[in-house]
Design an enzyme around this catalytic site. Sequence first.
Site: not given
Length: 284
Positions: A65, A215, A217-218
Amino acid sequence: MSPIQELVPLGKTGIQVTQLGVGAMSWGDRMMWGYGRGYQEEDVRQAFETSVAEGINFFDTAEVYGSGTSERFLGRFRASVSAPLVVATKFMPFPWRLTHAAIQRALRNSLKRLELESVDLYQVHWPFPPVPVERWANALADFVEAGLARAVGVSNYNEDQMRRANATLARRGIPLASNQVIYHLLDRRVERNGLLKACQELGITLIAYSPLGQGVLTGKYTPEKPLSGIRSRLYSRSFLEKIQPLIRQMREVGREHGGKTAAQVALNWCICKGALPIPGAKNE
Ligand SMILES: NC(=O)c1ccc[n+]([C@@H]2O[C@H](COP(=O)([O-])OP(=O)(O)OC[C@H]3O[C@@H](n4cnc5c(N)ncnc54)[C@H](OP(=O)(O)O)[C@@H]3O)[C@@H](O)[C@H]2O)c1
């Protein structure tokens, strides 16, 4: 105590984690998440500090990451809080990494970036060939025995691969703590392919990644306000159009339960399914 602060066991390891963790994939990642354009280290630090202040104790990162930046940030931020945290990171089995020495080097570099002597949860990121899952599982067991990891897990393993890793570790007397896989309201494959059931049968925590559908589903993305960057290729305008009835339903559920957001409903859904969601937080 807020429901977030309730602790649950991490597999059969004896480690206790909050029902909700935080994913640190976007911390320093420019390509997928656009680090440096719209959010910076200070935003990420605030996300971390607010999460800790709310009682969250579980943070998930990986050596890949932000090419190590995420681990570095987590190491740096951790030093500024006194709360005991459970830190998870991952080894990426690139095809040129074939040996015990390679994974051991990767772990030592992760520990250096995280400023830790021992990581709480060390996971194999993907079950990539050519190395068989048994070889990596034995290496994980060595790290537990050497005190370099408190617990070990896997990620993106299917049921068969997970059972094989679990059996290898069991022969060494070490539990497989977790399998981190994609699981959210729009991707329920683990319910159909037997993985969720196998985790419950074996006492392995299913860590649900991308629990907010990256994001979408926000509810903040709509056909009129679509995503940008790489995510726009994954979630087209027509897809966003198609999921609007679900978003409306989630908002309705949230309203009926004390004014919760769609994002809260999405995360609670994962928890109710017995999974441990790790939403990605870029800012407070
Ligand atoms: N093991 C693996 O192979 C793997 C793969 C992927 C992810 N993961 C792990 O899972 C974690 C989470 O996954 P993810 O980041 O892919 O997806 P996610 O958690 O489903 O979505 C994260 C996105 O949701 C939005 N968001 C988060 N909190 C919000 C809030 N309170 N209100 C409004 N929007 C909010 C943000 O979108 P915007 O950016 O649009 O603001 C954020 O970037 C990662 O950090 C990583 O630790 C693991």
